[in-house]
Design a protein around this motif. Sequence first.
Motif, PDB file in Angstrom:
ATOM      1  N   GLU A   1       3.373  -4.461  -5.735  1.00  0.00           N
ATOM      2  CA  GLU A   1       3.137  -3.472  -6.453  1.00  0.00           C
ATOM      3  C   GLU A   1       3.805  -2.905  -7.989  1.00  0.00           C
ATOM      4  O   GLU A   1       3.374  -2.535  -8.754  1.00  0.00           O
ATOM      5  CB  GLU A   1       2.918  -2.491  -5.510  1.00  0.00           C
ATOM      6  CG  GLU A   1       2.840  -1.176  -5.983  1.00  0.00           C
ATOM      7  CD  GLU A   1       1.034  -1.223  -6.679  1.00  0.00           C
ATOM      8  OE1 GLU A   1       0.470  -1.956  -5.336  1.00  0.00           O
ATOM      9  OE2 GLU A   1       0.365  -0.258  -6.993  1.00  0.00           O
ATOM     10  N   CYS A   2       5.336  -3.262  -7.923  1.00  0.00           N
ATOM     11  CA  CYS A   2       5.910  -3.175  -9.210  1.00  0.00           C
ATOM     12  C   CYS A   2       5.563  -3.821 -10.155  1.00  0.00           C
ATOM     13  O   CYS A   2       5.833  -3.287 -11.601  1.00  0.00           O
ATOM     14  CB  CYS A   2       7.981  -3.116  -8.493  1.00  0.00           C
ATOM     15  SG  CYS A   2       8.490  -1.451  -7.607  1.00  0.00           S
ATOM     16  N   LYS A   3       5.491  -4.945  -9.657  1.00  0.00           N
ATOM     17  CA  LYS A   3       4.911  -5.499 -11.367  1.00  0.00           C
ATOM     18  C   LYS A   3       3.844  -4.860 -11.558  1.00  0.00           C
ATOM     19  O   LYS A   3       4.272  -5.559 -12.842  1.00  0.00           O
ATOM     20  CB  LYS A   3       4.716  -7.565 -10.413  1.00  0.00           C
ATOM     21  CG  LYS A   3       4.560  -8.449 -11.656  1.00  0.00           C
ATOM     22  CD  LYS A   3       4.058  -9.302 -11.041  1.00  0.00           C
ATOM     23  CE  LYS A   3       5.396 -10.751 -10.811  1.00  0.00           C
ATOM     24  NZ  LYS A   3       4.555 -11.970 -10.681  1.00  0.00           N
ATOM     25  N   VAL A   4       2.197  -4.866 -10.902  1.00  0.00           N
ATOM     26  CA  VAL A   4       1.477  -4.314 -10.795  1.00  0.00           C
ATOM     27  C   VAL A   4       1.834  -3.260 -12.618  1.00  0.00           C
ATOM     28  O   VAL A   4       1.273  -3.118 -13.197  1.00  0.00           O
ATOM     29  CB  VAL A   4       0.660  -4.148 -10.146  1.00  0.00           C
ATOM     30  CG1 VAL A   4      -0.593  -3.102 -10.697  1.00  0.00           C
ATOM     31  CG2 VAL A   4       0.322  -5.576  -9.107  1.00  0.00           C
ATOM     32  N   LEU A   5       2.924  -2.476 -11.779  1.00  0.00           N
ATOM     33  CA  LEU A   5       2.886  -0.973 -12.301  1.00  0.00           C
ATOM     34  C   LEU A   5       3.463  -1.058 -13.629  1.00  0.00           C
ATOM     35  O   LEU A   5       3.969  -0.486 -14.150  1.00  0.00           O
ATOM     36  CB  LEU A   5       3.212   0.094 -11.295  1.00  0.00           C
ATOM     37  CG  LEU A   5       2.683   0.332 -10.324  1.00  0.00           C
ATOM     38  CD1 LEU A   5       2.792   1.380  -8.782  1.00  0.00           C
ATOM     39  CD2 LEU A   5       1.647   1.063 -10.759  1.00  0.00           C
ATOM     40  N   GLY A   6       4.266  -2.196 -13.436  1.00  0.00           N
ATOM     41  CA  GLY A   6       5.591  -2.619 -14.584  1.00  0.00           C
ATOM     42  C   GLY A   6       6.037  -1.901 -14.837  1.00  0.00           C
ATOM     43  O   GLY A   6       6.960  -1.449 -15.824  1.00  0.00           O
ATOM     44  N   LEU A   7       6.895  -1.616 -13.420  1.00  0.00           N
ATOM     45  CA  LEU A   7       8.201  -0.905 -12.569  1.00  0.00           C
ATOM     46  C   LEU A   7       8.871  -2.524 -12.911  1.00  0.00           C
ATOM     47  O   LEU A   7       9.040  -3.357 -12.657  1.00  0.00           O
ATOM     48  CB  LEU A   7       8.354  -0.376 -12.157  1.00  0.00           C
ATOM     49  CG  LEU A   7       7.170   0.579 -12.042  1.00  0.00           C
ATOM     50  CD1 LEU A   7       7.504   1.718 -10.400  1.00  0.00           C
ATOM     51  CD2 LEU A   7       8.003   1.798 -12.962  1.00  0.00           C
ATOM     52  N   SER A   8      10.255  -1.857 -13.545  1.00  0.00           N
ATOM     53  CA  SER A   8      11.163  -2.691 -13.221  1.00  0.00           C
ATOM     54  C   SER A   8      12.231  -2.988 -12.078  1.00  0.00           C
ATOM     55  O   SER A   8      12.875  -2.172 -11.828  1.00  0.00           O
ATOM     56  CB  SER A   8      12.332  -3.631 -14.689  1.00  0.00           C
ATOM     57  OG  SER A   8      13.274  -2.851 -14.651  1.00  0.00           O
ATOM     58  N   ILE A   9      12.864  -3.817 -11.896  1.00  0.00           N
ATOM     59  CA  ILE A   9      13.749  -3.586 -10.169  1.00  0.00           C
ATOM     60  C   ILE A   9      15.417  -4.171 -10.642  1.00  0.00           C
ATOM     61  O   ILE A   9      14.568  -5.945 -11.248  1.00  0.00           O
ATOM     62  CB  ILE A   9      13.355  -4.383  -9.062  1.00  0.00           C
ATOM     63  CG1 ILE A   9      11.857  -3.902  -8.334  1.00  0.00           C
ATOM     64  CG2 ILE A   9      13.810  -4.422  -7.838  1.00  0.00           C
ATOM     65  CD1 ILE A   9      11.311  -4.436  -7.598  1.00  0.00           C
ATOM     66  N   PRO A  10      15.930  -4.119 -10.535  1.00  0.00           N
ATOM     67  CA  PRO A  10      16.580  -2.754 -10.133  1.00  0.00           C
ATOM     68  C   PRO A  10      16.453  -1.849 -11.080  1.00  0.00           C
ATOM     69  O   PRO A  10      16.756  -0.449 -11.253  1.00  0.00           O
ATOM     70  CB  PRO A  10      18.010  -2.896  -9.632  1.00  0.00           C
ATOM     71  CG  PRO A  10      18.146  -4.144 -10.379  1.00  0.00           C
ATOM     72  CD  PRO A  10      17.158  -4.836 -10.994  1.00  0.00           C
TER      73      PRO A  10
ATOM     74  N   GLU B   1       0.453  -1.390  -0.313  1.00  0.00           N
ATOM     75  CA  GLU B   1      -0.079  -0.053  -0.281  1.00  0.00           C
ATOM     76  C   GLU B   1       1.188   1.409  -0.001  1.00  0.00           C
ATOM     77  O   GLU B   1       0.679   2.269  -0.716  1.00  0.00           O
ATOM     78  CB  GLU B   1      -1.118  -0.072   1.169  1.00  0.00           C
ATOM     79  CG  GLU B   1      -2.375  -1.173   0.794  1.00  0.00           C
ATOM     80  CD  GLU B   1      -2.513  -1.605   2.577  1.00  0.00           C
ATOM     81  OE1 GLU B   1      -2.784  -0.570   3.040  1.00  0.00           O
ATOM     82  OE2 GLU B   1      -3.855  -2.124   1.845  1.00  0.00           O
ATOM     83  N   THR B   2       2.133   0.884   0.811  1.00  0.00           N
ATOM     84  CA  THR B   2       3.209   2.603   0.511  1.00  0.00           C
ATOM     85  C   THR B   2       3.332   2.586  -0.292  1.00  0.00           C
ATOM     86  O   THR B   2       3.655   3.963  -1.169  1.00  0.00           O
ATOM     87  CB  THR B   2       3.761   2.408   1.827  1.00  0.00           C
ATOM     88  OG1 THR B   2       3.207   2.063   3.254  1.00  0.00           O
ATOM     89  CG2 THR B   2       4.115   3.392   2.166  1.00  0.00           C
ATOM     90  N   ALA B   3       3.720   1.134  -1.061  1.00  0.00           N
ATOM     91  CA  ALA B   3       4.661   1.300  -2.259  1.00  0.00           C
ATOM     92  C   ALA B   3       3.639   1.685  -3.243  1.00  0.00           C
ATOM     93  O   ALA B   3       3.559   3.090  -3.660  1.00  0.00           O
ATOM     94  CB  ALA B   3       4.843   0.416  -2.789  1.00  0.00           C
ATOM     95  N   ARG B   4       2.424   2.102  -3.367  1.00  0.00           N
ATOM     96  CA  ARG B   4       0.919   2.273  -4.239  1.00  0.00           C
ATOM     97  C   ARG B   4       1.284   4.283  -4.047  1.00  0.00           C
ATOM     98  O   ARG B   4       1.527   4.766  -4.801  1.00  0.00           O
ATOM     99  CB  ARG B   4       0.023   2.043  -4.709  1.00  0.00           C
ATOM    100  CG  ARG B   4      -1.040   1.897  -4.948  1.00  0.00           C
ATOM    101  CD  ARG B   4      -1.999   1.362  -5.072  1.00  0.00           C
ATOM    102  NE  ARG B   4      -2.428   1.239  -4.024  1.00  0.00           N
ATOM    103  CZ  ARG B   4      -2.964  -0.607  -3.910  1.00  0.00           C
ATOM    104  NH1 ARG B   4      -2.900  -0.975  -4.779  1.00  0.00           N
ATOM    105  NH2 ARG B   4      -3.729  -0.755  -2.568  1.00  0.00           N
ATOM    106  N   GLU B   5       0.993   4.305  -3.002  1.00  0.00           N
ATOM    107  CA  GLU B   5       1.381   5.379  -2.815  1.00  0.00           C
ATOM    108  C   GLU B   5       2.457   6.326  -3.216  1.00  0.00           C
ATOM    109  O   GLU B   5       2.803   7.183  -3.680  1.00  0.00           O
ATOM    110  CB  GLU B   5       1.114   6.021  -1.245  1.00  0.00           C
ATOM    111  CG  GLU B   5       1.376   7.937  -0.333  1.00  0.00           C
ATOM    112  CD  GLU B   5       1.121   7.158   0.414  1.00  0.00           C
ATOM    113  OE1 GLU B   5       0.879   6.479   1.841  1.00  0.00           O
ATOM    114  OE2 GLU B   5       1.755   8.474   0.897  1.00  0.00           O
ATOM    115  N   VAL B   6       3.737   5.988  -2.936  1.00  0.00           N
ATOM    116  CA  VAL B   6       4.863   6.365  -2.921  1.00  0.00           C
ATOM    117  C   VAL B   6       5.198   6.950  -4.319  1.00  0.00           C
ATOM    118  O   VAL B   6       5.881   7.446  -5.081  1.00  0.00           O
ATOM    119  CB  VAL B   6       6.199   5.545  -2.395  1.00  0.00           C
ATOM    120  CG1 VAL B   6       7.297   6.324  -2.954  1.00  0.00           C
ATOM    121  CG2 VAL B   6       5.967   6.287  -0.503  1.00  0.00           C
ATOM    122  N   LEU B   7       4.961   5.630  -5.040  1.00  0.00           N
ATOM    123  CA  LEU B   7       4.816   5.052  -7.359  1.00  0.00           C
ATOM    124  C   LEU B   7       4.611   6.095  -7.313  1.00  0.00           C
ATOM    125  O   LEU B   7       5.068   6.728  -9.148  1.00  0.00           O
ATOM    126  CB  LEU B   7       4.933   4.367  -7.094  1.00  0.00           C
ATOM    127  CG  LEU B   7       6.449   3.029  -6.531  1.00  0.00           C
ATOM    128  CD1 LEU B   7       6.123   1.599  -6.972  1.00  0.00           C
ATOM    129  CD2 LEU B   7       7.872   3.435  -6.627  1.00  0.00           C
TER     130      LEU B   7
END
Lengths: 345, 345
Positions: free
Chosen positions: A267-276, A238-244
């Motif tokens: 959350e990153c996966k959902v948003l399509g963000l790659s780590i790292p 949840e915090t990631a969602r807010e922060v991102l």
Amino acid sequence: MRATINDIARQAGVSKTTVSFAFNNPSKISQETYARIMSIAQELGYVPDPVARTLAMKQTGSIGLLLPQAIQEVFLNPYIGEILRGIGFVCDHEGLSLSVLSPLKGVLTQTIRNAAVDGIMTLGIGPGMSVLELFHQRGLPFVTIDGGNAEGIVNVGIDEQASSERLMNAILSQGHRDIAIFMLKNVTLSENGDHFSLTNDNRLSGFNAALQRHGLSMGAHTGIQVYHTEVSMRSGRETAREVLARPRRPTAIICLADIQAVGVYEECKVLGLSIPGDISVFGFDDIPLSPFLSPPLATVHQPGFRKGETATRLLVDLINKKTPTSVTLETELILRESLGPAPGL
Amino acid sequence: MRATINDIARQAGVSKTTVSFAFNNPSKISQETYARIMSIAQELGYVPDPVARTLAMKQTGSIGLLLPQAIQEVFLNPYIGEILRGIGFVCDHEGLSLSVLSPLKGVLTQTIRNAAVDGIMTLGIGPGMSVLELFHQRGLPFVTIDGGNAEGIVNVGIDEQASSERLMNAILSQGHRDIAIFMLKNVTLSENGDHFSLTNDNRLSGFNAALQRHGLSMGAHTGIQVYHTEVSMRSGRETAREVLARPRRPTAIICLADIQAVGVYEECKVLGLSIPGDISVFGFDDIPLSPFLSPPLATVHQPGFRKGETATRLLVDLINKKTPTSVTLETELILRESLGPAPGL
DNA sequence: CTGTTAGCGCATTCAA
DNA sequence: TTGAATGCGCTAACAG
């Protein structure tokens, strides 16, 4: 109505003592009386009452573990499981049983009063908290885990500050300047229902030390911000969602508990963000599953098992009238693939 | 030497009864005596002794959890943590504390004798095991988790057989015919140190039912073989290493505990095998991290939290002289990406 | 080798 | 409202 030692004694035509010996020190009575007593006990289904025995011996054979939160919250964090394993290891070894005590809303005092234990361990209870006075009042030996060092209390912990400083250095040296820090909320309890955490403070000052050396600082006007989150996957997400979603998206997220990082990954996966690639993630604890996340999670390894083990040993010493001293265990920075250079570098 | 109720009574110039009332039923004495007693108690650091109180009241306010193995083994499996959370949830609710009992080598009997608890829960202890007789002998209410149904004992579990059958059907319908099954070893204890498991038997017969319908069977001469492994990541990995080196490599591995699958993943990565491209992996339990593995782990979801919760509620009922009956909880087949068609199909 | 006698610390019934 | 007496079931000096 269960049979008591008296019933057995009467039936067997002996005294209570003899029966007691039969169960605790058979070598002090003759074979035949022993056999007779045991057979009668068997027949009547007699088993010595543990409570009465405890009262007479002034030893319960069990130690307590006072959790900082309700058990269903605490064990959401696998790291706690590691500590528990360490505690259990020593308990098994010493033939002790472990009593898990939850800090119920208003009745924490009652809980502690009524705990039939020879000693107690706390998680994240710091000096100055009134709970500790209760222990003194009951004359109960205790040791704290991650409670912070203080005069007259035995604690097992790590160097929070140095560990955090190293962590932040690793991040900064990868060029990150926009950083979100997920601090731990509700990690410890105080008598009045408020929550505060020495651990948080120490880690914060570790971070600040590293930042300062780079001429940086935390704050709303900088890229480095702190969020207070719960120690759970869900809260991390949840915090990631807010922060991102912020206009100036951080390039790195530091989770002060690995388990939160799992939520961040999600959350990153959902948003399509790659780590790292798009964002780096750093954890704390090094729970058993961190190496198996995708990508493997960079983190600060904490010796959870040894924490529990050490604390329990110290407590046993304390119970045996020895005078152990606090212990600080080592941590290790574990660089794994979730940490990469800041995008654009 | 700690102050006792007598010291307080003497100092306050009242009787023991009055002091007792002050702590347990203040409404029965006058304001002033109450105040005086409490102030003196405070001064002398008096706290009622929980053991003595327990003896007098015949109620400990705590329940026991008898584990099938040493605590440091058991909590290697996150699934157990889920059960524990469920147990803790109810304990908190009821104001009970939880006593964790380990089955020490030879002294299991002693452990149970000495446990000062109002009732007890077991994990994986089946009917016919002598431990249960001890409970009867002590007149201790108990409920079993995953212990199997039997006359006169209250159990909480799942339909192991049906769940396993569904699992195997899912695998077979993807065309897999070379299958390695990692069964659970040491999951339960019997008095003489031997280990056997009703759960294992039930799951095995579920598998066989599915196989039979496809005209298949287990055995050394078929592609479907059973391995007895421990419930741990390490054991999963080691067995995978052995299995994957076989000339006729399986195209699917079934782990009867998710945590083992993590080890299998690890070994596959090392060997350069793709999941599910080269090999499919199926788990059991659905631990919180299974969805986050890469690829997400197909598994049978088991309601761990509810298992613990339900069992504890039933135990509380039993302690309160009610007569609850056994409960079977639902499982769910969770198809995730680690299951794919057999290579070549 | 076995019995007698005191506790252990508190709760509680019954009187006062 | 308070106190005296009794019991909870067992252990452990101390005698014999």
